[in-house]
Design an enzyme around this catalytic site. Structure first.
Site, PDB file in Angstrom:
ATOM      1  CE  LYS A 111      -4.069  -2.040   1.431  1.00 16.40           C
ATOM      2  NZ  LYS A 111      -5.561  -1.201   1.687  1.00 16.40           N
ATOM      3  CE  LYS A 194      -5.880  -7.427  -1.715  1.00  9.36           C
ATOM      4  NZ  LYS A 194      -6.997  -6.996  -0.454  1.00  9.36           N
ATOM      5  CE  LYS A 197     -13.658  -2.269   1.310  1.00  8.08           C
ATOM      6  NZ  LYS A 197     -12.337  -2.220   1.544  1.00  8.08           N
TER       7      LYS A 197
HETATM    8  N1  AQP Z   1      -9.944  -9.987  -3.051  1.00 10.43           N
HETATM    9  C1  AQP Z   1     -10.353 -10.954  -2.509  1.00 10.43           C
HETATM   10  N2  AQP Z   1     -10.748 -11.786  -2.148  1.00 10.43           N
HETATM   11  C2  AQP Z   1     -11.140 -12.704  -1.132  1.00 10.43           C
HETATM   12  N3  AQP Z   1     -11.303 -11.550   0.311  1.00 10.43           N
HETATM   13  C3  AQP Z   1     -11.066 -10.676   0.096  1.00 10.43           C
HETATM   14  N4  AQP Z   1     -10.852  -8.867   0.840  1.00 10.43           N
HETATM   15  C4  AQP Z   1     -10.989  -8.055   0.575  1.00 10.43           C
HETATM   16  N5  AQP Z   1     -10.229  -8.139  -0.982  1.00 10.43           N
HETATM   17  C5  AQP Z   1     -10.157  -9.851  -1.174  1.00 10.43           C
HETATM   18  C6  AQP Z   1     -11.991  -9.492   2.675  1.00 10.43           C
HETATM   19  O1  AQP Z   1     -12.899  -8.315   2.736  1.00 10.43           O
HETATM   20  C7  AQP Z   1     -12.611  -8.018   4.469  1.00 10.43           C
HETATM   21  C8  AQP Z   1     -12.743  -6.547   3.721  1.00 10.43           C
HETATM   22  O2  AQP Z   1     -11.777  -6.134   3.651  1.00 10.43           O
HETATM   23  P1  AQP Z   1     -11.201  -4.468   4.015  1.00 10.43           P
HETATM   24  O3  AQP Z   1     -12.136  -3.913   3.498  1.00 10.43           O
HETATM   25  O4  AQP Z   1     -10.319  -4.418   5.290  1.00 10.43           O
HETATM   26  O5  AQP Z   1      -9.832  -4.136   3.334  1.00 10.43           O
HETATM   27  P2  AQP Z   1      -9.184  -5.115   2.138  1.00 10.43           P
HETATM   28  O6  AQP Z   1      -8.084  -5.984   2.074  1.00 10.43           O
HETATM   29  O7  AQP Z   1      -7.836  -3.708   2.104  1.00 10.43           O
HETATM   30  O8  AQP Z   1      -9.508  -4.416   1.571  1.00 10.43           O
HETATM   31  P3  AQP Z   1      -9.679  -3.571  -0.341  1.00 10.43           P
HETATM   32  O9  AQP Z   1     -10.937  -4.210  -1.534  1.00 10.43           O
HETATM   33  O10 AQP Z   1      -8.089  -4.716  -1.138  1.00 10.43           O
HETATM   34  O11 AQP Z   1      -9.156  -2.552  -0.396  1.00 10.43           O
HETATM   35  P4  AQP Z   1      -8.027  -1.351  -0.879  1.00 10.43           P
HETATM   36  O12 AQP Z   1      -7.819  -1.466  -2.150  1.00 10.43           O
HETATM   37  O13 AQP Z   1      -8.075  -0.149  -0.110  1.00 10.43           O
HETATM   38  O14 AQP Z   1      -6.834  -2.684  -0.137  1.00 10.43           O
HETATM   39  C9  AQP Z   1     -10.947  -8.777   4.793  1.00 10.43           C
HETATM   40  O15 AQP Z   1     -11.761  -9.927   5.498  1.00 10.43           O
HETATM   41  C10 AQP Z   1     -10.199  -9.466   3.675  1.00 10.43           C
HETATM   42  O16 AQP Z   1      -9.480 -10.200   3.883  1.00 10.43           O
END
Ligand code: AQP
Length: 342
Positions: A111, A194, A197
């Site tokens: 990140k 992955k 968001k």
């Molecule tokens: N691609 C994914 N596949 C499976 N599980 C996922 N999670 C996130 N992306 C995937 C799971 O969703 C839960 C909440 O995630 P979060 O919002 O707390 O944070 P994150 O993992 O940082 O989500 P993003 O979408 O990847 O956001 P950005 O782009 O901001 O980094 C967690 O249980 C996570 O494992």
């Protein structure tokens, strides 16, 4: 008592990965565990958030929980910043966790990227706040997607070090629950990344509020490869896709895994169904399945967005119940650490 804690950041664009990797798995757990589901707004501000949008996104995650089937009477649903114990315990864990441990966290490296010097201190210390989220409730089980595994190991290390430093048997050592066949949903544009968001391309993800047309368009445009779909003979003895096969055809295995998760079927059965099929046929069937699964949830989320007062009431009630659990635990921690509270 077995207690679940998990959270989702209100950073917008809630997607299929968040649903299949986390939110959907939260629902059946409410039958067997004491469940606490948090909207982790304090984690969200580790990168810049527009204050008005943050409020809307916080309600959106709460609405996703409710629309997915989490019962706010049986579970606690609240947003993190309403319960001060998270921040208070996180400070103590800032003093327990070692710099070397945080330096190993791959999510910070991903990140912060090349702009490490410009990343917030909060982004660096994020795993300590996550440990506080879980341990403020002495949660024993944490359902997450695979990307959070390293942070959960750090939570165990923090719990263990606290217990050993203060010679107590206070914090439990949690068990991660990495459930289902889509523990790591990949981007629809690039099967080696992955689904996330923050990906600048809208076509990389299906969001929980996409309508049938948007879902169809995104799946149609999803990257594929020129070969026909593989059969189950590719799978290893445990029914998993071997790493070499995944690396050779990341998009194919990602779409098959999404199908398997949505249909709630083992990967091998899905591969029997589509072995030798063209992507065009498979994508059409996958679209119908995704629309059937996400359509009602997205509709309910939109319905709830028309009634923010109802969502706020759930968060308010949840926060009160969360405080009732966390505050006595924090008071004990303060006593163990030696903070005087005459
Ligand atoms: N691609 C994914 N596949 C499976 N599980 C996922 N999670 C996130 N992306 C995937 C799971 O969703 C839960 C909440 O995630 P979060 O919002 O707390 O944070 P994150 O993992 O940082 O989500 P993003 O979408 O990847 O956001 P950005 O782009 O901001 O980094 C967690 O249980 C996570 O494992």
């Amino acid at each position: 008592m077995k207690r679940i804690f998990s959270g989702v950041q209100p950073t917008g664009n809630l997607h299929l990965g968040n649903y299949l990797g986390a939110i959907r798995n939260f629902v059946p757990l409410q039958d067997d565990y004491d469940c606490i589901y948090c909207v982790v707004d304090m984690h969200a501000i580790t990168v810049w958030q527009d204050p008005k949008v943050l409020k809307a996104n916080t309600r959106e995650v709460a609405a996703a929980y409710l629309a997915a089937g989490i019962d706010p009477k049986r579970c606690i649903i609240f947003n993190q910043s309403q319960v001060a114990a998270h921040a208070e315990l996180a400070w103590i864990f800032n003093c327990v966790a070692r710099l070397g441990w945080l330096n190993r966290m791959t999510q910070f490296k991903e990140k912060a990227g090349k702009h490490r010097e410009n990343a917030s201190v909060g982004l660096y210390a994020y795993p300590n706040l996550m440990a506080a989220d879980i341990l403020a409730y002495k949660a024993t089980h944490v359902p997450v997607g695979e990307d959070q595994k390293q942070h959960l190991e750090l939570t165990r290390d923090i719990a263990q070090k606290f217990n050993s430093d203060f010679k107590v048997d206070f914090f439990p050592l949690l068990e991660p629950l990495i459930l289902g066949t889509a523990t790591r949903v990949m981007s629809l544009r690039d099967g080696t990344k992955k689904m996330s968001k923050s990906d600048p391309s809208d076509y990389s993800r299906i969001t929980m509020t996409d309508d049938a047309d948007a879902i169809a368009k995104k799946i149609r445009k999803a990257t594929s490869d020129p070969d026909l779909l593989p059969g189950r003979e590719v799978l290893d003895g445990t029914g998993a896709v071997p790493e070499a096969a995944r690396q050779a055809r990341p998009e194919a295995y990602n779409l098959l895994a999404i199908y398997a998760a949505l249909a709630d079927k083992p990967m091998a059965d899905v591969m029997d169904e589509f072995a030798g099929a063209q992507f065009s046929h498979f994508k059409a069937v996958l679209t119908d399945l995704a629309v059937a699964a996400l359509g009602p949830i997205g509709a309910e989320m939109k319905h709830l967005s028309d009634d923010p007062g109802a969502v706020d009431a759930v968060l308010h009630d949840g926060a009160e119940r969360a405080r009732a659990i966390a505050e006595p635990i924090l008071a004990e921690v303060y006593d163990i650490v030696g903070f005087l509270r005459p």
